[in-house]
Scaffold this motif. Structure first.
Motif, PDB file in Angstrom:
ATOM      1  N   GLU A  98      71.866  28.349  42.445  1.00  0.00           N
ATOM      2  CA  GLU A  98      71.133  28.541  41.193  1.00  0.00           C
ATOM      3  C   GLU A  98      69.689  28.078  41.345  1.00  0.00           C
ATOM      4  N   PRO A  99      68.852  28.938  41.890  1.00  0.00           N
ATOM      5  CA  PRO A  99      67.463  28.517  42.101  1.00  0.00           C
ATOM      6  C   PRO A  99      66.788  28.058  40.800  1.00  0.00           C
ATOM      7  N   ASP A 100      67.199  28.632  39.687  1.00  0.00           N
ATOM      8  CA  ASP A 100      66.575  28.256  38.425  1.00  0.00           C
ATOM      9  C   ASP A 100      66.844  26.809  38.043  1.00  0.00           C
ATOM     10  N   THR A 101      68.045  26.328  38.399  1.00  0.00           N
ATOM     11  CA  THR A 101      68.356  24.929  38.107  1.00  0.00           C
ATOM     12  C   THR A 101      67.419  24.011  38.897  1.00  0.00           C
ATOM     13  N   LEU A 102      67.100  24.411  40.110  1.00  0.00           N
ATOM     14  CA  LEU A 102      66.157  23.621  40.904  1.00  0.00           C
ATOM     15  C   LEU A 102      64.800  23.547  40.217  1.00  0.00           C
ATOM     16  N   ARG A 103      64.314  24.701  39.795  1.00  0.00           N
ATOM     17  CA  ARG A 103      62.986  24.750  39.159  1.00  0.00           C
ATOM     18  C   ARG A 103      62.966  23.898  37.897  1.00  0.00           C
ATOM     19  N   LYS A 104      64.031  23.996  37.137  1.00  0.00           N
ATOM     20  CA  LYS A 104      64.047  23.292  35.852  1.00  0.00           C
ATOM     21  C   LYS A 104      64.195  21.781  36.056  1.00  0.00           C
ATOM     22  N   THR A 105      64.961  21.397  37.089  1.00  0.00           N
ATOM     23  CA  THR A 105      65.107  19.960  37.358  1.00  0.00           C
ATOM     24  C   THR A 105      63.786  19.390  37.873  1.00  0.00           C
ATOM     25  N   ALA A 106      63.157  20.125  38.779  1.00  0.00           N
ATOM     26  CA  ALA A 106      61.862  19.664  39.300  1.00  0.00           C
ATOM     27  C   ALA A 106      60.854  19.540  38.159  1.00  0.00           C
TER      28      ALA A 106
END
Ligand code: SF4
Lengths: 470, 205
Positions: free
Chosen positions: A44-52
């Motif tokens: 889930e690349p989006d989860t990475l972006r949102k966590t960062a």
């Protein structure tokens, strides 16, 4: 009609076709690489972006505490910490450090903050030789040019131009082989490293808990300057902090992939002070200069999210406006969507000078979608447009096109699909046939349509779903 | 004029007025975001296999044993170079002729450098270099061919695990493939300032 077009457009209009082609080609390539690696390497690349994004937002909202913690950690590691409110103070600090050591020569890695402060010009005026060592930045320097992209500074140049510059500067005979051109720069710059007293770099991250400067390069130039010189100076914006060293795997995963489609950039350095004593090579002294230069005001504004930026360049690579206009049209260090927000806020001439930039966007949202720290760039652009209006900035009000045709197309699915199918046909239509809407005419007069390549998002998505077996 | 205080005051004022401030995601939450590149298991064989695959994917070369090292150097015409005595000891007897010291004056003449690496990262094919294990920073950077010597047991699973093992070494460098640029027309060229050829000599144990 006096000055009926926005300044960014007049730049774009004057852009030579081959420059536009270079920029378009290279930025498209990077967008594709980014997409391929990020989507295939993570569930889930989006989860990475949102966590960062949350890590960075938290850091900004507690920046006073983290700055103090970082200062203490850096000092514990043996670095000297300096603070600079503006460009002038930052540059003067660098000069003072050099003078105290009797240093005359600097090798410099690519650093956007030092572009902001125009450090090289300042040092040259003060009889210091300062050489850019990133290949692209080196070309920019010998040409007296400006970078047009934050990751690939000479995206606007082709090999012939580079070859002519190298020939002119005596680096070697004209050649159109990129290998040979690179080898010439290697030879030339190697001598510079070995002769230099001081290495200056920027920083990608500063970890508040461990006081390490994290720095990534593909070429190895920052690493070389830290092997060959005796003094290291790091110039860094106050927003570059992350709380914990354990946050870095996340940020490094995102940075490499977003910038160049790499899982990791080739050289990732974690610098925690001067070299170990007893070793022959490496800096004996390390200085870190924290630069504000308008950032604390951005932090106080309703655009503070832009300070999350990790300078990956993904937003400019994907931006249709950037691809058409190239970086110089943005008229400050930061081009593309990030620049359209940040540059009006921190450029030394003040907001009104660049108030046209927030308008140079169709608000398509692609920049936010690719941004590794999920910065709501379209929202920020709208806020700045409002500010432009409220402050009656002249540049913000020039020639806003009527979007009637666009709007009716975009709200009627049937017309939208028909329009997309026509996309390829549009490449073959004479431009004049497209200039049917008088409101659009004034706008189009100064813009070229990009060649239509690729199909519609809908058919692409259908294909993807099929592949994924959905 | 005290810029330090002025900046800190401005920052404090800017964030002080916020009615809400975001929480920091927990370390566990951040650590859970692992990539598919990571080896599926962390037994020695999986780590070595994954490291070998990724190293190749990033343009690096894996050398098993001294004979392969000698052949590799010969293949690249690298006849003059430096071999860190610590690596020589690890390798045992070999036919390799190399200097046991690295002098700045000889930077241009040295075609290869064989130095000791500290860790390998399976997930990314990365070689980790540190000041403690690299007696001369230039020797691992300036030669066209760099070979980093590593033991199998020094390969860790992912970037996070490697970073968790950091001590207070002032210079920790992740090397992921040869030095490269795509500055000219987006064309990939290897060997800009650092090595054009990056290899890892993987030793048993
Ligand atoms: S705004 Fe986001 S996408 Fe653009 S350079 Fe910054 S981090 Fe990258």
């Amino acid at each position: 009609m006096a000055k009926s077009i926005q300044e960014i457009d007049s730049f774009a209009e004057k852009l030579p076709d081959d420059t536009r082609a270079s920029v378009h080609h290279a930025s498209k390539l990077k967008t594709e690489k980014r997409f391929a690696t990020l989507a295939s390497d993570f569930e889930e690349p989006d989860t990475l972006r949102k966590t960062a994004a949350r890590v960075k937002q938290h850091t900004l909202e507690h920046l006073d505490e983290y700055l103090l913690q970082a200062e203490a950690s850096l000092q514990r590691n043996g670095a000297t910490v300096h603070w600079a409110s503006d460009s002038e103070e930052a540059n003067a600090t660098v000069l003072r450090i050099m003078q105290q050591r009797g240093a005359k020569k600097m090798v410099k890695s690519k650093s956007m903050v030092s572009e902001e402060t125009e450090l090289v010009a300042y040092l040259e005026k003060n009889d210091i030789e300062a050489v850019e060592t990133d290949l692209g930045e080196f070309v920019v320097q010998i040409d007296g040019d400006h970078p047009s992209h934050i990751v690939t500074p000479i995206i606007h140049k082709n090999r012939k131009q580079v070859a002519r510059s190298f020939e002119r500067e005596g680096l070697g005979a004209y050649t159109e082989s990129p290998e040979e051109l690179t080898a010439m720069a290697r030879r030339h710059l190697r001598a510079k490293y070995l002769a230099a007293d001081v290495g200056l770099t920027g920083a990608n991250f500063v970890t508040a808990d461990t006081g390490r400067i994290t720095l990534v390069t593909n070429e190895g130039n920052a690493r070389f300057s830290m092997a060959a010189t005796k003094t290291l100076i790091v110039m860094v914006g106050i927003e570059k902090l992350v709380p914990r060293q354990s946050d870095l795997p996340l940020f490094l995963s995102l940075l490499g992939r977003s910038a160049t489609g790499q899982a990791l950039t080739v050289y990732t350095q974690f610098i925690g002070g001067p070299k170990l004593s007893g070793l022959p090579e490496g800096p004996e002294e390390m200085h870190v200069i924290f630069l504000d230069n308008g950032r604390s005001e951005v932090l106080a504004s309703d655009c503070r999210e832009i300070l999350r930026c990790i300078r990956c360049g993904a937003c400019m690579n994907i931006c249709p406006v950037y691809r058409q206009a190239s970086g110089h049209a943005y008229r400050f260090v930061y081009p593309g969507p990030v620049g359209a927000v940040l540059s009006p806020l921190i450029n030394p001439q003040g907001f009104p000078q660049l108030a046209d930039l927030p308008k140079a966007s169709s608000l398509c949202g692609a920049c936010q979608e690719v941004c590794p720290v999920d910065i709501p760039i379209p929202d920020l652009l709208v806020r700045l447009r409002r500010r432009g209006k409220l402050e009656k900035a002249e540049k913000a009000s020039i020639n806003t096109p009527g979007f009637g045709v666009w709007a009716s197309g975009a709200t009627s699915p049937g017309m939208w699909r028909a329009g997309l199918k026509m996309g390829h046909a549009m490449n073959y239509l004479p431009r004049v046939l497209l200039d049917v809407n008088p409101a659009a005419h004034a706008w189009q007069e100064h813009r070229d349509l990009p060649p239509f390549d690729g199909g519609s998002f809908r058919s692409w998505l259908k294909e993807k779903d099929k592949e994924a077996g959905k | 004029m005290n810029s330090r205080q002025a900046i800190l005051d401005k920052v404090k004022a800017a964030v002080g007025v916020l009615s809400e401030r975001s929480a920091l995601p927990s370390e566990d939450e951040v650590a859970a975001l692992t990539s598919r590149l990571r080896p599926g298991a962390d037994d020695a064989d999986s780590l070595v296999a994954c490291f070998a695959e990724r190293l190749q994917a990033v343009g690096g070369v894996l050398l098993r044993g001294t004979a392969e090292l000698e052949a590799y150097l010969a293949e690249h015409g690298a006849t003059r170079g430096y071999l860190d005595p610590a690596v020589a000891e690890l390798m045992g007897p070999s036919n390799l002729s190399a200097n046991s010291t690295y002098e700045r004056a000889e930077v241009d003449a040295m075609q290869f450098g064989v130095t000791r690496a500290t860790m390998g990262i399976a997930e990314t094919g990365t070689i980790v270099l540190t000041d403690r294990d690299t007696p001369n920073r230039l020797a691992a950077l300036a030669p066209w061919v760099h070979v980093a010597a590593l033991r199998e047991s020094e390969i860790v699973r992912d970037v996070r695990q490697a970073m968790a093992a950091f001590d207070d070494d002032p210079s920790i460098v992740f090397v992921t493939g040869p030095s490269k640029t795509a500055d000219i027309e987006g064309i990939l060229i290897e060997g800009v300032h650092g090595p054009g050829k990056q290899a890892c000599l993987l030793l048993e144990g």
